[in-house]
Design an enzyme around this catalytic site. Structure first.
Site, PDB file in Angstrom:
ATOM      1  N   ARG A 103       0.884  -1.169   0.000  1.00  0.00           N
ATOM      2  CA  ARG A 103       0.000   0.000   0.000  1.00  0.00           C
ATOM      3  C   ARG A 103       0.918   1.213   0.000  1.00  0.00           C
ATOM      4  O   ARG A 103       1.711   1.410   0.919  1.00  0.00           O
ATOM      5  CB  ARG A 103      -0.901   0.013   1.239  1.00  0.00           C
ATOM      6  CG  ARG A 103      -1.545   1.369   1.463  1.00  0.00           C
ATOM      7  CD  ARG A 103      -2.596   1.358   2.539  1.00  0.00           C
ATOM      8  NE  ARG A 103      -3.802   0.699   2.088  1.00  0.00           N
ATOM      9  CZ  ARG A 103      -4.996   0.897   2.632  1.00  0.00           C
ATOM     10  NH1 ARG A 103      -5.146   1.725   3.652  1.00  0.00           N
ATOM     11  NH2 ARG A 103      -6.059   0.261   2.179  1.00  0.00           N
ATOM     12  N   CYS A 262     -16.511   1.892   1.138  1.00  0.00           N
ATOM     13  CA  CYS A 262     -15.344   1.057   1.438  1.00  0.00           C
ATOM     14  C   CYS A 262     -14.824   1.292   2.853  1.00  0.00           C
ATOM     15  O   CYS A 262     -14.122   0.440   3.396  1.00  0.00           O
ATOM     16  CB  CYS A 262     -14.246   1.296   0.411  1.00  0.00           C
ATOM     17  SG  CYS A 262     -13.752   3.025   0.278  1.00  0.00           S
TER      18      CYS A 262
END
Ligand code: CP
Ligand code: NVA
Length: 308
Positions: A103, A262
């Site tokens: 990430r 999300c």
């Protein structure tokens, strides 16, 4: 060359649908206390250059449930490309671990790492895309609506990494995807056009929230300012105020519309508390499905890597 999941475009329609089927089966087995140890003895390096709750915990727990090991690496450990080159990081890690998950900010850095790794890589979110999120969301939609194909999905708000992954999915699975956003916050025109040119889905960007939402079976939103852009929050708030998911807007959608986010959410900005917590919201099912969808991603990559 190993296969990766850097964006959903890396996988074919059938590979995406196979992953969703495997995710359903892993979810059932895990709930029955019998998650198969598909990653027994395997180790994974997880790079986090941005904060995370869901992605970090669901990947670590998922790898553990499949019998593997995970280790977290942050920029405090070392900065990729600073202490040593991207190539060397990729080559060295490939001798130790069975997969590299990352990430970070720049998608290009992930692509550069992937050019040199000899093990599979997974994008756990970049400024460009968030494929693991959308796979879990696709699983959640299948569970709630019994199908994924040809649903009318309205994404409202900032044209960001999550929007881009919806567009990528629309290149593989037929969807009726409407993106309701301000002209200043729309996703890159070239990506929208490329998605439309794929000819798989109907894709439309509109600047009227009610038009975007009309008869939608899924209403989806995300924060208006993503990680790394929080200083733009005030300006985005002004640009996007008409695109908040609230009770009035919900009434323009199809009966029984499912509301998705999300997370993390900024309640009172892109979505009201009432709708986020309301009967139409399936956000916690999305969250839970991150665990099972990502186990399927790792198991599928491992199977391909071993040539099984
Ligand atoms: N949805 C998501 O990726 O959450 P985190 O940023 O907490 O991982
Ligand atoms: N678009 C958001 C998603 C967080 C999961 C961000 O990048 O911050």
């Amino acid at each position: 060359m190993p296969r990766h999941l850097l964006s959903l475009l890396d996988w074919s329609r059938d590979e995406i649908l196979d992953a969703l089927t495997l995710a359903q089966s892993l979810k059932r087995k895990t709930k029955a206390g019998a998650c198969p140890k598909l990653l027994e003895g395997r180790s994974y390096a997880l790079f986090f250059h941005k904060p995370s709750l869901r992605t970090r915990v669901s990947f670590e727990v998922g790898i553990h449930q499949l019998g593997g090991n995970s280790m977290i690496l942050t920029e405090q450990d070392f900065k990729i490309g600073e202490r040593e080159s991207v190539r060397d990081v990729a080559k060295v890690l490939s001798r130790y671990v069975d997969g590299i998950l990352i990430r970070t900010f720049a998608h290009e850095m992930v692509v550069a790492l992937a050019e040199h790794t000899e093990v599979p890589m997974v994008n756990m979110l970049t400024d460009f895309s968030h494929p693991c999120q959308i796979l879990a969301d696709a699983l959640t939609i299948q569970e709630h609506l019994g199908q994924l194909e040809n649903l009318r999905i309205a994404y409202l708000g900032d044209g960001n990494n999550v929007t881009n992954s919806w567009l990528n999915l629309a290149c593989r699975i037929p969807l009726d995807l409407r993106i309701g956003t301000a002209p200043e916050t729309q996703p890159e025109a070239a990506l929208v056009k490329a998605t439309q040119d794929c000819g798989v889905s109907q894709v439309r960007v509109c600047h009227d929230a009610r038009e975007a939402v009309a008869d939608a079976q899924i209403l989806y939103t995300d924060v208006w300012a993503s990680m790394g852009e929080k200083e733009q929050a005030r300006q985005r708030g002004q640009l996007l105020q008409d695109f908040q998911i609230n009770q009035n807007l919900l009434e323009c959608a199809a009966q029984g519309v499912k509301v998705m986010h999300c997370l993390p959410a900024e309640r009172g900005r892109e979505i009201t508390e009432e709708v986020l917590e309301g009967a139409n919201s399936i956000v916690l099912d999305q969250t839970e499905n991150r665990l099972h969808a990502q186990k399927a991603v790792l198991a599928q990559l491992e199977r391909w890597h071993r040539g099984l």
